[in-house]
Design a protein around this motif. Structure first.
Motif, PDB file in Angstrom:
ATOM      1  N   TYR A   1       0.827  -1.204   0.123  1.00 30.16           N
ATOM      2  CA  TYR A   1       0.212  -0.011   0.031  1.00 30.16           C
ATOM      3  C   TYR A   1       0.990   1.099  -0.050  1.00 30.16           C
ATOM      4  CZ  TYR A   1      -3.620  -3.145   1.313  1.00 30.16           C
ATOM      5  OH  TYR A   1      -4.608  -4.138   1.695  1.00 30.16           O
ATOM      6  N   THR A   2       1.877   1.633  -0.682  1.00 32.37           N
ATOM      7  CA  THR A   2       2.262   2.350  -0.944  1.00 32.37           C
ATOM      8  C   THR A   2       2.489   3.358  -0.792  1.00 32.37           C
ATOM      9  OG1 THR A   2       4.041   0.795  -1.998  1.00 32.37           O
ATOM     10  CG2 THR A   2       4.769   2.841  -1.786  1.00 32.37           C
ATOM     11  N   ALA A   3       0.986   3.727  -1.925  1.00 33.58           N
ATOM     12  CA  ALA A   3       0.721   5.471  -1.882  1.00 33.58           C
ATOM     13  C   ALA A   3      -0.247   5.629  -0.450  1.00 33.58           C
ATOM     14  CB  ALA A   3      -0.235   5.765  -3.250  1.00 33.58           C
ATOM     15  N   CYS A   4      -0.723   4.838  -0.350  1.00 31.47           N
ATOM     16  CA  CYS A   4      -1.646   5.314   0.550  1.00 31.47           C
ATOM     17  C   CYS A   4      -0.797   5.572   2.001  1.00 31.47           C
ATOM     18  CB  CYS A   4      -2.199   3.985   1.355  1.00 31.47           C
ATOM     19  SG  CYS A   4      -3.496   2.937   0.002  1.00 31.47           S
ATOM     20  N   ALA A   5       0.545   4.454   1.943  1.00 29.90           N
ATOM     21  CA  ALA A   5       1.266   4.671   3.377  1.00 29.90           C
ATOM     22  C   ALA A   5       2.505   6.468   3.204  1.00 29.90           C
ATOM     23  CB  ALA A   5       1.812   4.140   3.768  1.00 29.90           C
ATOM     24  N   VAL A   6       2.226   7.398   2.041  1.00 28.83           N
ATOM     25  CA  VAL A   6       3.199   8.044   2.003  1.00 28.83           C
ATOM     26  C   VAL A   6       2.879  10.324   1.392  1.00 28.83           C
ATOM     27  CG1 VAL A   6       5.520   8.628   0.669  1.00 28.83           C
ATOM     28  CG2 VAL A   6       4.976   6.759   1.381  1.00 28.83           C
ATOM     29  N   CYS A   7       2.701  10.205   2.697  1.00 26.47           N
ATOM     30  CA  CYS A   7       2.262  11.612   1.862  1.00 26.47           C
ATOM     31  C   CYS A   7       3.087  12.440   1.586  1.00 26.47           C
ATOM     32  CB  CYS A   7       1.809  12.813   3.550  1.00 26.47           C
ATOM     33  SG  CYS A   7       2.177  14.307   2.612  1.00 26.47           S
ATOM     34  N   ILE A   8       3.867  13.144  -0.183  1.00 27.61           N
ATOM     35  CA  ILE A   8       4.681  13.459  -0.519  1.00 27.61           C
ATOM     36  C   ILE A   8       4.491  15.221  -0.204  1.00 27.61           C
ATOM     37  CG2 ILE A   8       5.602  14.389  -2.745  1.00 27.61           C
ATOM     38  CD1 ILE A   8       4.027  11.487  -4.298  1.00 27.61           C
ATOM     39  N   VAL A   9       5.938  15.695   0.516  1.00 28.20           N
ATOM     40  CA  VAL A   9       6.034  16.888   0.434  1.00 28.20           C
ATOM     41  C   VAL A   9       6.807  17.418  -0.830  1.00 28.20           C
ATOM     42  CG1 VAL A   9       6.646  18.476   1.799  1.00 28.20           C
ATOM     43  CG2 VAL A   9       6.807  16.872   3.432  1.00 28.20           C
ATOM     44  N   ASN A  10       7.072  16.843  -1.317  1.00 33.57           N
ATOM     45  CA  ASN A  10       8.293  17.445  -2.956  1.00 33.57           C
ATOM     46  C   ASN A  10       8.922  16.362  -2.880  1.00 33.57           C
ATOM     47  OD1 ASN A  10      10.733  16.976  -1.668  1.00 33.57           O
ATOM     48  ND2 ASN A  10      10.274  19.595  -0.683  1.00 33.57           N
ATOM     49  N   LYS A  11       9.461  16.538  -4.111  1.00 31.10           N
ATOM     50  CA  LYS A  11      10.346  15.190  -4.925  1.00 31.10           C
ATOM     51  C   LYS A  11      11.274  14.650  -3.717  1.00 31.10           C
ATOM     52  CE  LYS A  11       9.807  17.151  -9.315  1.00 31.10           C
ATOM     53  NZ  LYS A  11      10.268  17.973 -11.034  1.00 31.10           N
TER      54      LYS A  11
ATOM     55  N   LEU B   1     -10.272   4.822   9.253  1.00 24.49           N
ATOM     56  CA  LEU B   1     -10.456   3.987   8.830  1.00 24.49           C
ATOM     57  C   LEU B   1     -11.424   3.404   8.639  1.00 24.49           C
ATOM     58  CD1 LEU B   1     -10.291   3.162   5.330  1.00 24.49           C
ATOM     59  CD2 LEU B   1      -8.805   2.061   5.535  1.00 24.49           C
ATOM     60  N   PRO B   2     -13.031   3.245   8.576  1.00 19.02           N
ATOM     61  CA  PRO B   2     -13.457   2.156   9.071  1.00 19.02           C
ATOM     62  C   PRO B   2     -13.685   0.845   8.843  1.00 19.02           C
ATOM     63  CG  PRO B   2     -14.506   3.755   9.096  1.00 19.02           C
ATOM     64  CD  PRO B   2     -13.736   4.286   8.530  1.00 19.02           C
ATOM     65  N   GLY B   3     -14.148   0.034   9.779  1.00 15.88           N
ATOM     66  CA  GLY B   3     -13.074  -1.366   8.539  1.00 15.88           C
ATOM     67  C   GLY B   3     -11.711  -1.962   9.149  1.00 15.88           C
ATOM     68  N   TYR B   4     -11.023  -1.368   9.265  1.00 12.69           N
ATOM     69  CA  TYR B   4      -9.810  -1.439   8.982  1.00 12.69           C
ATOM     70  C   TYR B   4      -9.141  -0.891  10.470  1.00 12.69           C
ATOM     71  CZ  TYR B   4      -8.725  -2.513   4.709  1.00 12.69           C
ATOM     72  OH  TYR B   4      -8.611  -3.996   3.978  1.00 12.69           O
ATOM     73  N   ASP B   5      -8.289  -1.333  11.831  1.00 10.13           N
ATOM     74  CA  ASP B   5      -7.502  -1.003  12.640  1.00 10.13           C
ATOM     75  C   ASP B   5      -7.230   0.405  12.819  1.00 10.13           C
ATOM     76  OD1 ASP B   5      -8.347  -3.664  14.143  1.00 10.13           O
ATOM     77  OD2 ASP B   5      -5.847  -4.186  13.168  1.00 10.13           O
ATOM     78  N   THR B   6      -6.517   0.620  11.430  1.00 15.31           N
ATOM     79  CA  THR B   6      -6.043   2.635  11.530  1.00 15.31           C
ATOM     80  C   THR B   6      -6.018   2.556   9.303  1.00 15.31           C
ATOM     81  OG1 THR B   6      -4.159   3.558  11.660  1.00 15.31           O
ATOM     82  CG2 THR B   6      -3.420   1.316  11.234  1.00 15.31           C
ATOM     83  N   GLY B   7      -5.828   3.612   9.173  1.00 12.54           N
ATOM     84  CA  GLY B   7      -5.774   4.017   8.136  1.00 12.54           C
ATOM     85  C   GLY B   7      -4.126   4.133   8.223  1.00 12.54           C
ATOM     86  N   LEU B   8      -4.121   4.314   6.673  1.00 14.67           N
ATOM     87  CA  LEU B   8      -2.532   5.398   6.151  1.00 14.67           C
ATOM     88  C   LEU B   8      -2.734   7.412   6.220  1.00 14.67           C
ATOM     89  CD1 LEU B   8      -1.434   2.860   4.277  1.00 14.67           C
ATOM     90  CD2 LEU B   8      -0.731   2.837   6.685  1.00 14.67           C
TER      91      LEU B   8
END
Length: 250
Positions: free
Chosen positions: A142-152, A183-190
């Protein structure tokens, strides 16, 4: 005239159009109120129910004018019609269990594709190789879910594996505690599922950062990169599959 972004997920002027989940009406309402047009996902029945509306599960933005959508989905046609973006479908079809649910879950950062090569769709990997984009393997599907991109060159994540890999590439990483995201249905969201750029220097969050114990670290990290914060609604952070900017002002 609206323009494509110079880099996937990273505008350099105010965003005019964004892709968001159609599950929560308050999300497009909040963005529409500040002048951002929204394209809404529909429920994708081939994905697990808790993430079946999530943009970061249905779409992989790989270039300013190109994104991948799930095989057999009608979302690509809607995006094409509304934005002029080119779309390609995945080679594989999604399924409701991991790893067949994360075919589009990859992230472009600079000239790198960050992804688990065993779970991301082969067509995305083939495209990256043809474009001479470096494929940086991580364990997290779940790479895209897991990362907040600040800049490059800067990101925020709770995934230690991604953090170690990106730090080796010279990326400035703020590694936060896992959890504390609804994140309803899961222990946590990202965290990546809670945010998205609205301009070069503004990131919107779906909820209040104060609900996370690392709030001050996140605020300080963003401040170091001259990024302002817009909290779209009150309450705890909620993973809605991210806010995916598609077009920006000229």
């Amino acid at each position: 005239m609206d323009l494509f972004l110079p880099h996937p997920r990273l505008p350099d002027s105010p965003v005019t159009t964004a892709l968001v989940s159609g599950e929560y009406p308050f999300l497009p309402h909040a963005l529409n109120a500040i002048g951002i047009k929204t394209i809404l996902t529909n429920r994708e029945s081939r994905l697990p129910v808790p993430v079946s509306w999530h943009p970061d599960m249905q779409v992989c933005m790989v270039a300013p004018d190109l994104l991948f959508t799930l095989s057999g989905s009608t979302l690509g046609k809607s995006i094409q019609k509304e934005t002029g973006l080119r779309t390609k479908e995945t080679e594989k079809t999604p399924f409701v269990s991991y790893p067949q649910d994360v075919l589009c879950n990859a992230l472009i950062l600079g000239n790198c594709l960050i992804a688990n090569p065993n779970t991301v769709d082969p067509r995305i990997l083939t495209w990256a190789k043809k474009q001479e984009i470096s494929i940086i393997p991580v364990r997290q599907g779940y790479t895209a879910c897991a990362v907040c991109i600040v800049n490059k060159n800067a990101v925020i994540t709770a995934d230690r594996g991604i953090s170690i890999v990106l730090e080796k590439l010279g990326v400035d990483v703020l590694c936060i505690r896992s959890g504390f995201i609804r994140l309803p249905g899961y222990d946590t969201g990202l965290l990546g599922g809670c945010c998205g750029h609205l301009s070069r220097d503004c990131i919107a969050f779906t909820g209040q950062l104060s609900s996370h114990p690392d709030c001050e670290s996140i605020r300080g990290f963003l401040r170091n990169y001259s990024i302002s914060i817009l909290e779209l609604f009150p309450g705890e952070l909620m993973d809605v599959g991210g806010i995916l900017p598609l077009l920006q002002m000229e």
